[in-house]
Design an enzyme around this catalytic site. Sequence first.
Site, PDB file in Angstrom:
ATOM      1  N   GLU A  53       3.437 -11.940  12.539  1.00 46.90           N
ATOM      2  CA  GLU A  53       2.731 -12.553  13.658  1.00 46.90           C
ATOM      3  C   GLU A  53       2.909 -14.073  13.654  1.00 46.90           C
ATOM      4  O   GLU A  53       3.076 -14.680  14.699  1.00 46.90           O
ATOM      5  CB  GLU A  53       1.242 -12.196  13.564  1.00 46.90           C
ATOM      6  CG  GLU A  53       0.468 -12.566  14.803  1.00 46.90           C
ATOM      7  CD  GLU A  53      -0.960 -12.052  14.761  1.00 46.90           C
ATOM      8  OE1 GLU A  53      -1.761 -12.557  15.557  1.00 46.90           O
ATOM      9  OE2 GLU A  53      -1.268 -11.177  13.947  1.00 46.90           O
ATOM     10  N   ARG A  63       0.805  -1.225   0.000  1.00 49.19           N
ATOM     11  CA  ARG A  63       0.000   0.000   0.000  1.00 49.19           C
ATOM     12  C   ARG A  63       0.838   1.274   0.000  1.00 49.19           C
ATOM     13  O   ARG A  63       0.354   2.329  -0.393  1.00 49.19           O
ATOM     14  CB  ARG A  63      -0.999  -0.039   1.147  1.00 49.19           C
ATOM     15  CG  ARG A  63      -2.088  -1.062   0.861  1.00 49.19           C
ATOM     16  CD  ARG A  63      -3.105  -1.103   1.977  1.00 49.19           C
ATOM     17  NE  ARG A  63      -4.180  -2.010   1.647  1.00 49.19           N
ATOM     18  CZ  ARG A  63      -4.244  -3.262   2.057  1.00 49.19           C
ATOM     19  NH1 ARG A  63      -3.277  -3.772   2.791  1.00 49.19           N
ATOM     20  NH2 ARG A  63      -5.260  -4.027   1.718  1.00 49.19           N
TER      21      ARG A  63
END
Length: 178
Positions: free
Chosen positions: A102, A65
Amino acid sequence: MDKNNKLQILKNAIKSYPDFPEPGIIFRDIFGVFNNITALRAMKDLIMEHILFLEVDLVVGLDSRGFLFGPIISMELDKPFLPIRKKGKLPGKVIQQKYTLEYGEATFELQTEFINKGTRVLIVDDLLATGGSMAAAVQLVKSIGAEVIECIVIMELTLLKGRDKVDVPVHSFIQYDH
C-alpha cells in the site's frame, strides 16, 4: 462434524480489531484460531478436505502467517514445505520478486535448491487482501518453472479484489466484504 459447522467454528475464532493498524481498518487476526484447539482442528480439516485430490509435490507458505499452517498441511500430505520470506532472511542461493505494498515496495525470496522445474506447488497464506504478495509468490514459483496448482487462504477481503491479480486458482474459506 459437517463443513458448515467447521466453517462457523473457524470464523468465530478469528478475532476482529477495528481501527488497527489505523482508523477505518478492521484487522482480521488468525491467531485466535491457534489459541482454540477446536478451531485449529476445524481449519486443518477444511484445508485437507479441500486439497485431498490435488496433486501437490511441495507446499509453499508465505512470510509469515503461511508458516503457521503450511507445515501442518505439508505433514498431512507427506510433502515438503518451503517458505517464501522477505528479502534478506534466507541463506543460500535465492531468487527474488518485488511487489507493491500500500505504501511502497517489498521483495520476496525463495531458496532455489529445494524447488525444481515441473514441481507442483500449493501456496498457502492466512489472508488475501490486495493480492500483491500472493501474485508475487506465484510469479516467484513460476519463474523457476514450477507449476502453481492453487493458492489457499483462510480469509479473503473480497472488496479489495486481490484474486484478480493472481493468475492461478485461489480458494478462500471465509470471505469478508468489509
